[in-house]
Structure formats: structure tokens, C-alpha cells
Design a protein around this motif. Structure first.
Motif, short mmCIF file in Angstrom:
data_model
loop_
_atom_site.label_atom_id
_atom_site.label_comp_id
_atom_site.label_asym_id
_atom_site.label_seq_id
_atom_site.Cartn_x
_atom_site.Cartn_y
_atom_site.Cartn_z
N ALA A 199 -25.88 -100.13 -45.54
CA ALA A 199 -26.30 -101.53 -45.58
C ALA A 199 -27.64 -101.68 -46.29
N TYR A 200 -27.72 -102.65 -47.20
CA TYR A 200 -28.99 -102.96 -47.88
C TYR A 200 -29.57 -104.21 -47.22
N THR A 201 -30.71 -104.04 -46.56
CA THR A 201 -31.40 -105.20 -45.97
C THR A 201 -32.78 -105.40 -46.58
N SER A 202 -33.31 -104.32 -47.17
CA SER A 202 -34.59 -104.39 -47.88
C SER A 202 -34.70 -103.20 -48.80
N VAL A 203 -35.66 -103.23 -49.69
CA VAL A 203 -35.82 -102.14 -50.66
C VAL A 203 -36.12 -100.82 -49.96
N GLN A 204 -36.68 -100.89 -48.76
CA GLN A 204 -37.00 -99.66 -48.03
C GLN A 204 -35.74 -98.87 -47.70
N ASP A 205 -34.64 -99.58 -47.47
CA ASP A 205 -33.36 -98.89 -47.23
C ASP A 205 -32.98 -98.02 -48.42
N LEU A 206 -33.15 -98.56 -49.62
CA LEU A 206 -32.83 -97.82 -50.85
C LEU A 206 -33.81 -96.68 -51.07
N VAL A 207 -35.08 -96.93 -50.86
CA VAL A 207 -36.12 -95.91 -51.04
C VAL A 207 -35.86 -94.70 -50.15
N GLU A 208 -35.50 -94.96 -48.89
CA GLU A 208 -35.25 -93.87 -47.95
C GLU A 208 -33.93 -93.15 -48.26
N LEU A 209 -32.92 -93.91 -48.70
CA LEU A 209 -31.63 -93.30 -49.03
C LEU A 209 -31.75 -92.34 -50.20
N LEU A 210 -32.52 -92.72 -51.22
CA LEU A 210 -32.66 -91.89 -52.42
C LEU A 210 -33.89 -90.98 -52.38
N ASN A 211 -34.62 -91.03 -51.26
CA ASN A 211 -35.81 -90.18 -51.09
C ASN A 211 -36.88 -90.43 -52.14
N TRP A 212 -36.99 -91.68 -52.60
CA TRP A 212 -38.01 -91.99 -53.59
C TRP A 212 -39.41 -91.77 -53.04
N ASP A 213 -39.60 -92.04 -51.74
CA ASP A 213 -40.92 -91.86 -51.15
C ASP A 213 -41.33 -90.39 -51.16
N LEU A 214 -40.36 -89.51 -50.85
CA LEU A 214 -40.65 -88.07 -50.87
C LEU A 214 -40.87 -87.58 -52.29
N GLU A 215 -40.10 -88.12 -53.23
CA GLU A 215 -40.27 -87.76 -54.65
C GLU A 215 -41.67 -88.09 -55.12
N ASP A 216 -42.13 -89.29 -54.76
CA ASP A 216 -43.46 -89.72 -55.20
C ASP A 216 -44.55 -88.85 -54.59
N GLU A 217 -44.36 -88.45 -53.34
CA GLU A 217 -45.35 -87.58 -52.69
C GLU A 217 -45.38 -86.22 -53.39
N ALA A 218 -44.20 -85.69 -53.66
CA ALA A 218 -44.12 -84.38 -54.32
C ALA A 218 -44.71 -84.43 -55.73
N ALA A 219 -44.43 -85.54 -56.43
CA ALA A 219 -44.94 -85.68 -57.80
C ALA A 219 -46.46 -85.75 -57.80
N ALA A 220 -47.01 -86.37 -56.77
CA ALA A 220 -48.47 -86.50 -56.69
C ALA A 220 -49.13 -85.14 -56.45
N LYS A 221 -48.41 -84.27 -55.74
CA LYS A 221 -48.97 -82.95 -55.42
C LYS A 221 -48.74 -81.94 -56.54
N THR A 222 -47.64 -82.13 -57.27
CA THR A 222 -47.26 -81.16 -58.29
C THR A 222 -47.77 -81.57 -59.66
N THR A 223 -48.60 -80.77 -60.23
CA THR A 223 -49.14 -81.08 -61.55
C THR A 223 -48.77 -80.02 -62.58
N VAL A 224 -48.25 -78.88 -62.10
CA VAL A 224 -47.90 -77.79 -63.00
C VAL A 224 -46.38 -77.65 -63.06
N ALA A 225 -45.82 -77.51 -64.24
CA ALA A 225 -44.37 -77.37 -64.39
C ALA A 225 -43.91 -76.06 -63.77
N ALA A 226 -42.66 -76.05 -63.29
CA ALA A 226 -42.13 -74.87 -62.63
C ALA A 226 -42.01 -73.69 -63.60
N PHE A 227 -41.75 -73.99 -64.85
CA PHE A 227 -41.60 -72.93 -65.84
C PHE A 227 -42.60 -73.12 -66.96
#
Length: 371
Positions: free
Chosen positions: A281-309
Motif C-alpha cells: 500500500a502507498y500512503t506516503s512517500v515514506q512507504d516507497l523510501v522504506e520499500l526500496l531502502n532509499w534511506d539506507l542507500e543515502d546513508e551508505a552513500a554518505a559514508k562511502t567515498t572510495v570506489a570498491a575497485f
């Protein structure tokens, strides 16, 4: 000047009996579209899925296919249409992962079809006032996440989503069931023209193709396949929209649906998807953000500055393979071949080199996994 590579790519799509999967097989084993046309019958017969009848058909239709392809490429150049073969870096990567992805796409526009976040919005053509309000609200909420909106340029939810994206300054892609030269319905041409500078128009159909009924379900698989999630706003129980949701499921894509009034016919489909657990069910954008883990992606992107390879440690071909495996973790050698755009003969030595470097490991069934 007409691009020779484009001509051979377009010609492959015009060979009778050669579908999307067989095209990938031919290119993977031969090395390029041009090499497919130049390969002797003996070499073609060694390719899995290729028999004497197909080899004879290729020989008989090759010249006609190349002539038609040259005319197509010339027209595309004149009209500003990009021909995106599945090996093109501009081809949508998300769509490339699905088994029945089109071999070639016709694209007019300026958007990046591999944008970080892409959401499809679909629904009924008989949109209600509630549906229009919700569609506009969803797009407005997605603005903060710089999402590209994909839909089908049809009446109802489609055009409302496109229009809202244009107003919000978000890129939006209209996937069409017609050729790149035919906007359907014609009344939406004004939005289509605006989308060329803020998104684009995409189709798998060549010039002059009319939007016949069977082409709409085929169009819907592109809408579902090139996005991270399909949001169903309003839909009747028997509708093409629910077909799109089913297609998204078959691709292991996320599906969301907007809850609606239980007395409204155009909410029966969305409520059914939620009740049957076929959609979140979509009731707000937060539902989508949590479903696709955008919040976790953004946190990881903020911490990661060096490419894996470190690119300096690998060859260009090795980086192509690693780029694919970073997304999927594990792949069969044939899939890896066309996703990395490397012929199987070359890929085998590249994979061996990466094994020696301890970056990947071979798995049973000709599969390879990133360590």
C-alpha cells in the motif's frame, strides 16, 4: 554519415525468426552484429539454438534486412532518434536484466535512462478526481528524491503523471506502443514535445508502426522493466494496468498500489492488489523510501567515498565484468557476456584473470560470483 554499426544492429532486428534472446546468443558467440552477417554457416550451426533452417533464412534475408536497416538509420539520424541496441551504454540497464527485453529501442529525448532512481506510474484512463489528486501528490513527494517518472502517455493516470513531473521539474519518459514518429493519442503531443527536453519518448517499434492493440501489453513490459517500482494509482479489476503489475511481479520488481474507495470501480483493482499481497500500500512517500531502502542507500552513500575497485588495478574488460557483478553478485556466463558486451571467447579469459586475482569465483553451472 550513417553509422555502419547501427545498420548491422538494426538489420538483426529485421531477420525473420530471430527474436531477442536468439539475437543475444548470436552476438555473444560471433562477437558483434556485423560478425553475425559475415559468419560462415558452419560457425553459426555451432551456436546453441541455431539450426540449418535458421542459417538458410539468415542467408536469404540478410541483404533485404541490411537495406531496410540503412533506410531506418538514415531516417533516425534525420529525425533525431537514437537507436539503442541492447549493448549500448545508453540502453536502460534495469530493462536489460529482464529475459524478454527488446533488442533495440528508439529514443528521442535528453534524459539518462539509467538514472539512479526510476519509478513507473500507471493506472486507469477513467481517472477520478481522487486519482488525479493522488497522482499529483505522489509526483510532488518524489521531487525531493530526484526520481524519473515513467508512464505510457495514455489518457488518465499516465498523462497526469507526465504533466505533474514536467511541472515539478522531474524528468519523465513516455513509453509508446507506436513508432517513434507517431504520438498516440495525438492530443497529448504538446506534452510529448515538452518531454523531449525534460525526459523523452521511448519505443521498441520502428518508424510508421501504428499503435495496434497487441502492442500495448508489450509496451507495458518496458514500463515495468525499466523502473525500480511500479505504482498503480487507480485500476479496474479487468484492465491493462493489472497486467503491468503482473509483469512487474514476474520481473521481481516492487509493486505499490494506492488504496481507494471501496465503492469506486477504479479502485477495485488497487484494493485487490493490496488485499492479495501483490502490492504494498502507498500512503506516503515514506512507504516507497522504506520499500526500496532509499534511506539506507543515502546513508551508505554518505559514508562511502572510495570506489570498491581501483580502476588502475584492472583492464577495461575486467571492469566491465566487475560492473555487472557489482549489481547482480552472481551471473551465468551467457548473461554476463551480453550484459558486459564481451564475446564468450574473450570473456572466458577475463574471468580466469579475475579468479587469479581473487575477486570472483566460479560456481556450478557456468555461473560466476563476486567474492
Amino acid at each position: 554519415m550513417v553509422d555502419e554499426q547501427n545498420i548491422y544492429e538494426a538489420a538483426l532486428t529485421r531477420l525473420p525468426g530471430v527474436g531477442a534472446q536468439l539475437t543475444r546468443q548470436l552476438v555473444s558467440y560471433c562477437g558483434s552484429p556485423k560478425a553475425v552477417f559475415q559468419a560462415p554457416p558452419g560457425k553459426l550451426l555451432k551456436i546453441p539454438g541455431v539450426g540449418p533452417k535458421l542459417v538458410k533464412s539468415i542467408a536469404e534475408h540478410a541483404r533485404t534486412a541490411l537495406v531496410q536497416a540503412e533506410e531506418c538509420v538514415k531516417r533516425a539520424t534525420e529525425e533525431g532518434v537514437q537507436l539503442l541496441f541492447y549493448t549500448s551504454p545508453k540502453y536502460p540497464d534495469r530493462l536489460k536484466q529482464v529475459p524478454d527485453a527488446p533488442t533495440m529501442l528508439y529514443y528521442r529525448g535528453n534524459a539518462n535512462l539509467n538514472q539512479r532512481r526510476i519509478v513507473s506510474m500507471v493506472g486507469t484512463r477513467q481517472i477520478s478526481a481522487y486519482g488525479q489528486t493522488v497522482t499529483e501528490r505522489i509526483v510532488e513527494e518524489l521531487k525531493a528524491y530526484n526520481v524519473m517518472i515513467v508512464s505510457g502517455l495514455a489518457y488518465g493516470v499516465d498523462v497526469v503523471a507526465h504533466r505533474a513531473a514536467l511541472q515539478a521539474g522531474l524528468p519523465t519518459i513516455g513509453v509508446m506502443a507506436s513508432g517513434p514518429d507517431i504520438v498516440y493519442p495525438a492530443v497529448h503531443r504538446k506534452y510529448a514535445e515538452r518531454m523531449l527536453t525534460q525526459g523523452g519518448l521511448l519505443t521498441e517499434n520502428t518508424f510508421g508502426t501504428k499503435p495496434d492493440a497487441p502492442r500495448f501489453p508489450a509496451r507495458n513490459r518496458i514500463i515495468a522493466g525499466m523502473s525500480d517500482c511500479t505504482i498503480v494509482v487507480e485500476a479496474a479489476m479487468k484492465s491493462g494496468t493489472l497486467i503491468t503489475a503482473d509483469i512487474a511481479h514476474s520481473y521481481d520488481k516492487e509493486v505499490m498500489a494506492v488504496p481507494g474507495n471501496i465503492t469506486s470501480p477504479v479502485s477495485e483493482g488497487t484494493n485487490y492488489l493490496i488485499k492479495s499481497l501483490k502490492a504494498v500500500a502507498y500512503t506516503s512517500v515514506q512507504d516507497l523510501v522504506e520499500l526500496l531502502n532509499w534511506d539506507l542507500e543515502d546513508e551508505a552513500a554518505a559514508k562511502t567515498t572510495v570506489a570498491a575497485f581501483n580502476p588502475a588495478d584492472y583492464s577495461e574488460d575486467e571492469l566491465k565484468v566487475l560492473s555487472v557483478l557489482k549489481q547482480t553478485r552472481e551471473e551465468h556466463i551467457d548473461n554476463l557476456s551480453w550484459k558486459a558486451q564481451l564475446p564468450v571467447s574473450l570473456l572466458a579469459s577475463v574471468l580466469l584473470g579475475l579468479e587469479f586475482k581473487g575477486i570472483i569465483k566460479a560456481m556450478p553451472g557456468k555461473r560466476f560470483q563476486l567474492i
